[in-house]
Motif scaffolding. Structure first.
Motif, PDB file in Angstrom:
ATOM      1  N   VAL A   6       0.849  -1.187   0.000  1.00 21.77           N
ATOM      2  CA  VAL A   6       0.000   0.000   0.000  1.00 21.77           C
ATOM      3  C   VAL A   6       0.887   1.240   0.000  1.00 21.77           C
ATOM      4  CG1 VAL A   6      -1.794   1.241   1.255  1.00 21.77           C
ATOM      5  CG2 VAL A   6      -1.735  -1.256   1.324  1.00 21.77           C
ATOM      6  N   ALA A   7       0.586   2.162  -0.868  1.00 21.53           N
ATOM      7  CA  ALA A   7       1.335   3.426  -0.897  1.00 21.53           C
ATOM      8  C   ALA A   7       0.940   4.257   0.315  1.00 21.53           C
ATOM      9  CB  ALA A   7       1.043   4.181  -2.180  1.00 21.53           C
ATOM     10  N   GLU A   8       1.934   4.738   1.026  1.00 20.25           N
ATOM     11  CA  GLU A   8       1.697   5.578   2.198  1.00 20.25           C
ATOM     12  C   GLU A   8       1.656   7.034   1.766  1.00 20.25           C
ATOM     13  OE1 GLU A   8       1.299   4.851   5.518  1.00 20.25           O
ATOM     14  OE2 GLU A   8       1.336   2.705   5.116  1.00 20.25           O
ATOM     15  N   LYS A   9       0.691   7.763   2.265  1.00 23.83           N
ATOM     16  CA  LYS A   9       0.597   9.182   1.979  1.00 23.83           C
ATOM     17  C   LYS A   9       1.641   9.915   2.822  1.00 23.83           C
ATOM     18  CE  LYS A   9      -2.605  12.990   1.870  1.00 23.83           C
ATOM     19  NZ  LYS A   9      -3.069  13.839   2.931  1.00 23.83           N
ATOM     20  N   THR A  10       2.365  10.836   2.199  1.00 26.48           N
ATOM     21  CA  THR A  10       3.351  11.620   2.927  1.00 26.48           C
ATOM     22  C   THR A  10       2.629  12.510   3.934  1.00 26.48           C
ATOM     23  OG1 THR A  10       4.757  11.642   0.968  1.00 26.48           O
ATOM     24  CG2 THR A  10       5.280  13.215   2.689  1.00 26.48           C
ATOM     25  N   PRO A  11       3.039  12.468   5.201  1.00 25.79           N
ATOM     26  CA  PRO A  11       2.324  13.205   6.247  1.00 25.79           C
ATOM     27  C   PRO A  11       2.705  14.680   6.316  1.00 25.79           C
ATOM     28  CG  PRO A  11       4.145  12.035   7.214  1.00 25.79           C
ATOM     29  CD  PRO A  11       4.124  11.675   5.754  1.00 25.79           C
ATOM     30  N   LEU A  12       2.560  15.381   5.196  1.00 27.29           N
ATOM     31  CA  LEU A  12       2.892  16.799   5.168  1.00 27.29           C
ATOM     32  C   LEU A  12       1.644  17.604   4.831  1.00 27.29           C
ATOM     33  CD1 LEU A  12       6.267  16.634   3.201  1.00 27.29           C
ATOM     34  CD2 LEU A  12       5.963  17.044   5.649  1.00 27.29           C
ATOM     35  N   VAL A  13       1.471  18.702   5.534  1.00 32.24           N
ATOM     36  CA  VAL A  13       0.353  19.607   5.266  1.00 32.24           C
ATOM     37  C   VAL A  13       0.888  21.031   5.239  1.00 32.24           C
ATOM     38  CG1 VAL A  13      -1.428  18.123   6.254  1.00 32.24           C
ATOM     39  CG2 VAL A  13      -0.246  19.752   7.712  1.00 32.24           C
ATOM     40  N   THR A  14       0.253  21.860   4.437  1.00 31.32           N
ATOM     41  CA  THR A  14       0.622  23.272   4.380  1.00 31.32           C
ATOM     42  C   THR A  14      -0.395  24.059   5.191  1.00 31.32           C
ATOM     43  OG1 THR A  14       1.536  22.943   2.171  1.00 31.32           O
ATOM     44  CG2 THR A  14       1.099  25.204   2.830  1.00 31.32           C
ATOM     45  N   ASP A  15       0.104  24.841   6.156  1.00 34.84           N
ATOM     46  CA  ASP A  15      -0.805  25.620   6.984  1.00 34.84           C
ATOM     47  C   ASP A  15      -1.256  26.877   6.249  1.00 34.84           C
ATOM     48  OD1 ASP A  15       1.126  27.628   7.297  1.00 34.84           O
ATOM     49  OD2 ASP A  15       1.635  27.090   9.352  1.00 34.84           O
ATOM     50  N   LEU A  59       8.948   8.805   6.397  1.00 32.27           N
ATOM     51  CA  LEU A  59       8.225   9.234   5.198  1.00 32.27           C
ATOM     52  C   LEU A  59       8.636  10.643   4.770  1.00 32.27           C
ATOM     53  CD1 LEU A  59       4.678   7.801   5.965  1.00 32.27           C
ATOM     54  CD2 LEU A  59       6.179   7.121   4.092  1.00 32.27           C
ATOM     55  N   VAL A  60       8.840  11.533   5.731  1.00 33.77           N
ATOM     56  CA  VAL A  60       9.244  12.898   5.404  1.00 33.77           C
ATOM     57  C   VAL A  60      10.650  12.911   4.807  1.00 33.77           C
ATOM     58  CG1 VAL A  60       9.810  15.163   6.391  1.00 33.77           C
ATOM     59  CG2 VAL A  60       7.698  13.992   7.057  1.00 33.77           C
ATOM     60  N   ILE A  61      11.548  12.140   5.384  1.00 35.20           N
ATOM     61  CA  ILE A  61      12.909  12.063   4.833  1.00 35.20           C
ATOM     62  C   ILE A  61      12.872  11.459   3.437  1.00 35.20           C
ATOM     63  CG2 ILE A  61      15.168  10.951   5.094  1.00 35.20           C
ATOM     64  CD1 ILE A  61      14.752  11.323   8.160  1.00 35.20           C
ATOM     65  N   GLY A  62      12.064  10.439   3.250  1.00 34.58           N
ATOM     66  CA  GLY A  62      11.908   9.848   1.919  1.00 34.58           C
ATOM     67  C   GLY A  62      11.368  10.860   0.917  1.00 34.58           C
ATOM     68  N   TYR A  63      10.404  11.651   1.355  1.00 28.42           N
ATOM     69  CA  TYR A  63       9.859  12.691   0.483  1.00 28.42           C
ATOM     70  C   TYR A  63      10.958  13.674   0.101  1.00 28.42           C
ATOM     71  CZ  TYR A  63       7.137  16.570  -1.283  1.00 28.42           C
ATOM     72  OH  TYR A  63       6.659  17.561  -2.078  1.00 28.42           O
ATOM     73  N   TYR A  64      11.746  14.097   1.091  1.00 32.05           N
ATOM     74  CA  TYR A  64      12.852  15.019   0.814  1.00 32.05           C
ATOM     75  C   TYR A  64      13.814  14.413  -0.211  1.00 32.05           C
ATOM     76  CZ  TYR A  64      17.399  17.191   1.251  1.00 32.05           C
ATOM     77  OH  TYR A  64      18.611  17.761   0.959  1.00 32.05           O
ATOM     78  N   LEU A  65      14.190  13.163  -0.020  1.00 31.09           N
ATOM     79  CA  LEU A  65      15.144  12.523  -0.924  1.00 31.09           C
ATOM     80  C   LEU A  65      14.596  12.387  -2.339  1.00 31.09           C
ATOM     81  CD1 LEU A  65      16.579   9.832   1.505  1.00 31.09           C
ATOM     82  CD2 LEU A  65      17.697  11.950   0.739  1.00 31.09           C
ATOM     83  N   ARG A  66      13.288  12.181  -2.464  1.00 31.10           N
ATOM     84  CA  ARG A  66      12.679  12.039  -3.788  1.00 31.10           C
ATOM     85  C   ARG A  66      12.391  13.382  -4.464  1.00 31.10           C
ATOM     86  NH1 ARG A  66      10.320   7.527  -1.227  1.00 31.10           N
ATOM     87  NH2 ARG A  66      10.797   5.603  -2.343  1.00 31.10           N
ATOM     88  N   HIS A  67      12.272  14.430  -3.667  1.00 29.33           N
ATOM     89  CA  HIS A  67      11.896  15.751  -4.187  1.00 29.33           C
ATOM     90  C   HIS A  67      12.893  16.813  -3.717  1.00 29.33           C
ATOM     91  CE1 HIS A  67       7.972  14.140  -5.397  1.00 29.33           C
ATOM     92  NE2 HIS A  67       8.032  13.468  -4.271  1.00 29.33           N
TER      93      HIS A  67
END
Length: 107
Positions: A6-15, A59-67
């Motif tokens: 299952v793909a995990e949603k990156t737990p980032l939100v913009t305030d 997940l956040v570190i993975g997001y950073y590494l991918r983007h």
């Protein structure tokens, strides 16, 4: 036996102010990425910020590494804005001699 991938949603939100935060915490993307770039492991980041869950840190570190390019552009813009805010505040409230002025109020 098979497992469901299952793909995990990156737990980032913009305030509302445009600041990217992790999940339902006050911890910013800037904070996690900076700690990671300074050599902290995800476990150490989780220990420093107990409101973060370890899977979210990964997940956040993975997001950073991918983007990386997009995140670094975002971080650079945040740094520019921070410096502008500091200059604006210092222009309105001169920091030179503030210690002396505050100590003089105590007397």
């Amino acid at each position: 036996m098979t497992i469901a991938i299952v793909a995990e949603k990156t737990p980032l939100v913009t305030d509302p102010y445009g600041v990217v935060r992790v999940a339902k915490t006050r911890i910013t993307l800037d904070t996690v990425v900076t700690a990671f770039l300074e050599g902290c492991t995800p476990e150490e980041i989780g220990e420093q910020y107990p409101s973060l869950q370890l899977p979210d840190v990964y997940l956040v570190i993975g997001y950073y590494l991918r983007h990386r390019d997009e995140v670094e552009t975002y971080l650079a813009e945040r740094q520019r804005q921070s410096e502008k805010n500091r200059r604006d505040v210092e222009q309105r409230f001169n920091p030179i001699g503030i210690r002396e002025r505050l100590l003089a109020r105590r007397i």
